[in-house]
Design an enzyme around this catalytic site. Structure first.
Site, PDB file in Angstrom:
ATOM      1  CD  GLU A 107      -3.228   7.412   5.338  1.00 57.74           C
ATOM      2  OE1 GLU A 107      -4.217   6.775   5.726  1.00 57.74           O
ATOM      3  OE2 GLU A 107      -2.050   7.146   5.674  1.00 57.74           O
ATOM      4  CD  GLU A 162      -2.648   1.214   2.629  1.00 57.40           C
ATOM      5  OE1 GLU A 162      -3.115   0.126   3.004  1.00 57.40           O
ATOM      6  OE2 GLU A 162      -2.882   2.294   3.213  1.00 57.40           O
TER       7      GLU A 162
END
Length: 182
Positions: A75, A70
């Site tokens: 974020e 990932e």
């Protein structure tokens, strides 16, 4: 074309959940190995919001997570304003033990910024507005040498972003463009 993509998070009851939002992904439509990704976005406002621009290995259906790898290009936690997270998850370095770093910027929720991934067989570099957030030496010992697909979403609440503030009604992540250079 003019206009921006708007991913809206809304306080409304839906199928037992107190919020609605969206996750847009290119799984089974577009995937690639190596290159440069640039996403110009403005992030949502509100404690409990968790917008993300990220990628998963296309083999997630067969090898699972975190074996697929990932790449979190961006974020942001509404409770941690302007702190941009750039993170890799893979076996031995996932969840709370992920391989990442952060960079403080200004005006994450009021202005557009360019979130970038530069990805090769030798290096994975995540940056915002040309300033490095995190970099990792790529090798055959980590799962970042196969096709990945792109995900854009705004999650609400959870262990990482924490609870959503009671006064929350709605928020939006605006995406001006997603560009992939091979």
């Amino acid at each position: 074309a003019s206009g921006v993509l708007k991913i809206n998070a809304i306080k409304e009851s839906y199928m037992g959940s107190p919020y609605t939002s969206a996750r847009m992904l290119t799984k089974d439509k577009f995937a690639f190995k190596y290159g440069k990704v640039e996403v110009r976005a403005k992030l949502p406002v509100g404690v409990g919001t968790w917008p993300a621009i990220w990628m998963l290995g296309s083999d997630i259906g067969t090898v699972g997570w975190p074996a697929c790898g990932e790449i979190d290009i961006m974020e942001h936690l509404g409770r941690d304003l302007n702190n941009i997270y750039g993170t890799l998850h893979y076996p031995g370095r996932s969840g709370g033990n992920a391989d990442g770093a952060t960079k403080m910027i200004t005006n994450a929720t009021t202005e557009f910024h360019i979130y970038t991934l530069e990805w090769s067989a030798s290096l994975i570099k995540i940056s915002v507005d040309g300033e490095q957030v995190h970099s990792v030496v790529n090798s055959n010992s980590i799962p970042f040498n196969h096709d990945f697909f792109i995900i854009l979403n705004v999650a609400m609440g959870g262990g990482f972003p924490g609870p959503v503030e009671p006064s929350f009604t709605s928020a939006v992540m605006e995406v001006d463009y997603v560009r992939v250079y091979k």
